[in-house]
Design a protein around this motif. Structure first.
Motif, PDB file in Angstrom:
ATOM      1  N   LYS A 191       0.821  -1.089  -0.009  1.00 50.89           N
ATOM      2  CA  LYS A 191       0.099  -0.059  -0.009  1.00 50.89           C
ATOM      3  C   LYS A 191       1.016   1.294   0.008  1.00 50.89           C
ATOM      4  O   LYS A 191       1.665   1.456   1.038  1.00 50.89           O
ATOM      5  CB  LYS A 191      -0.918  -0.214   1.310  1.00 50.89           C
TER       6      LYS A 191
ATOM      7  N   THR B  34      -4.558 -10.572   2.924  1.00 51.33           N
ATOM      8  CA  THR B  34      -3.797  -9.287   3.415  1.00 51.33           C
ATOM      9  C   THR B  34      -2.798  -8.645   2.525  1.00 51.33           C
ATOM     10  O   THR B  34      -1.992  -9.563   1.670  1.00 51.33           O
ATOM     11  CB  THR B  34      -3.211  -9.249   4.935  1.00 51.33           C
TER      12      THR B  34
ATOM     13  N   ASP C  53       4.504 -10.035   9.093  1.00 49.54           N
ATOM     14  CA  ASP C  53       4.825 -11.178  10.115  1.00 49.54           C
ATOM     15  C   ASP C  53       6.056 -11.977   9.519  1.00 49.54           C
ATOM     16  O   ASP C  53       7.007 -12.274  10.295  1.00 49.54           O
ATOM     17  CB  ASP C  53       3.651 -11.820  10.628  1.00 49.54           C
ATOM     18  N   ILE C  54       5.640 -12.623   8.552  1.00 50.15           N
ATOM     19  CA  ILE C  54       6.442 -13.635   8.214  1.00 50.15           C
ATOM     20  C   ILE C  54       7.960 -13.024   7.735  1.00 50.15           C
ATOM     21  O   ILE C  54       8.880 -13.705   8.074  1.00 50.15           O
ATOM     22  CB  ILE C  54       5.978 -14.365   7.119  1.00 50.15           C
TER      23      ILE C  54
ATOM     24  N   GLY D  22       5.329 -14.419   1.875  1.00 44.61           N
ATOM     25  CA  GLY D  22       4.403 -14.047   2.964  1.00 44.61           C
ATOM     26  C   GLY D  22       4.092 -12.699   3.034  1.00 44.61           C
ATOM     27  O   GLY D  22       4.496 -11.895   2.301  1.00 44.61           O
TER      28      GLY D  22
ATOM     29  N   GLN E  30       1.723   3.734   2.564  1.00 48.34           N
ATOM     30  CA  GLN E  30       0.629   3.947   3.044  1.00 48.34           C
ATOM     31  C   GLN E  30      -0.051   3.334   4.277  1.00 48.34           C
ATOM     32  O   GLN E  30      -1.129   3.380   4.911  1.00 48.34           O
ATOM     33  CB  GLN E  30      -0.516   4.136   2.082  1.00 48.34           C
ATOM     34  N   CYS E  31       0.829   2.228   4.923  1.00 42.10           N
ATOM     35  CA  CYS E  31       0.483   1.395   5.649  1.00 42.10           C
ATOM     36  C   CYS E  31       1.669   0.963   6.537  1.00 42.10           C
ATOM     37  O   CYS E  31       2.805   0.717   6.077  1.00 42.10           O
ATOM     38  CB  CYS E  31      -0.301   0.353   5.106  1.00 42.10           C
ATOM     39  N   GLY E  32       1.657   0.834   7.917  1.00 42.79           N
ATOM     40  CA  GLY E  32       2.667   0.381   8.754  1.00 42.79           C
ATOM     41  C   GLY E  32       3.282  -0.969   8.424  1.00 42.79           C
ATOM     42  O   GLY E  32       4.625  -0.983   8.272  1.00 42.79           O
ATOM     43  N   PHE E  33       2.403  -1.851   7.860  1.00 45.97           N
ATOM     44  CA  PHE E  33       2.904  -3.074   7.821  1.00 45.97           C
ATOM     45  C   PHE E  33       3.791  -3.201   6.209  1.00 45.97           C
ATOM     46  O   PHE E  33       4.874  -3.840   6.255  1.00 45.97           O
ATOM     47  CB  PHE E  33       1.868  -4.120   7.573  1.00 45.97           C
TER      48      PHE E  33
END
Lengths: 92, 114
Positions: free
Chosen positions: B25, B73, B88-89, B85, B32-35
């Protein structure tokens, strides 16, 4: 019903976890895309389950996503996962 | 794989043409997103060149990539056409040193984890 309650019910039924922590992180994302009034959009889960034994990280997360089903496409905007088998959780 | 979705051919061509692909993102400079930002950071720490696609700028890709990967996601990381992944992965694999090793094993230049 609260989203956290739904998450707990679905994961308990599908994975019979020996440990399940559901942390609502929504307050840290107020005003961020996907955040809703009242929270319950951003979650962190810590799951220990025998079902994860011998499975890869991808397979474990797919099990969780499958158990949550339509919640992933709707109510849950973001989900951070920590998945361990009971033997990994017991390791120092 | 379901061949019915026309965006799948485009995704397949993108992950075939680029050794490391991140569907995210926003952009690497303005996530645009922390992940998504975390995965960009990991790849930067490893000194890996990657191709990024901003799914927020492409509605067809936004839905298509989730079905293509069977993964609900974003972000999503691909290396040599293989789905690795999400955040997290990628973070766990970086911290354990597995990600750097996987990249080097596949012939991609990567620094060892600090």
């Amino acid at each position: 019903m609260r989203i956290a309650t739904l998450i707990q019910a679905r994961l308990t039924e599908a994975l019979a976890p020996t440990r399940l922590e559901i942390i609502d992180d929504s307050a840290r994302h107020v005003g961020h895309a996907g955040a809703r009034p009242g929270g319950e959009s951003h979650f962190r889960l810590v799951i220990v389950a025998a079902a994860f034994e011998g499975r890869s990280r991808l397979e474990r997360q797919r099990l969780v996503y499958a158990a949550l089903g339509d919640l992933m496409a709707g109510e849950i905007h973001a989900l951070a996962l920590t998945t361990s088998s009971p033997s990994e959780a017991a390791a120092p | 794989m379901n061949e019915a979705n026309p965006v799948f051919a485009r995704i397949q061509a993108d992950i075939d043409a680029n050794p490391v692909v991140l569907f995210m993102k926003g952009t690497p400079v303005f996530p645009q997103c922390g992940f998504s930002a975390q995965v960009v950071q990991v790849l930067s720490l490893l000194g890996v060149k990657f191709k990024a696609f901003d799914i927020l700028a492409d509605d067809e890709l936004r839905q298509g990539i989730k079905e293509f990967s069977n993964w609900p996601t974003i972000p999503q990381l691909y290396v040599k056409g293989e789905f690795i992944g999400g955040c997290d992965i990628v973070r766990e694999m970086y911290q354990s040193g597995e990600l750097g090793k996987l990249l080097r094993d596949k012939g991609i230049e990567a620094q060892a984890a600090a």
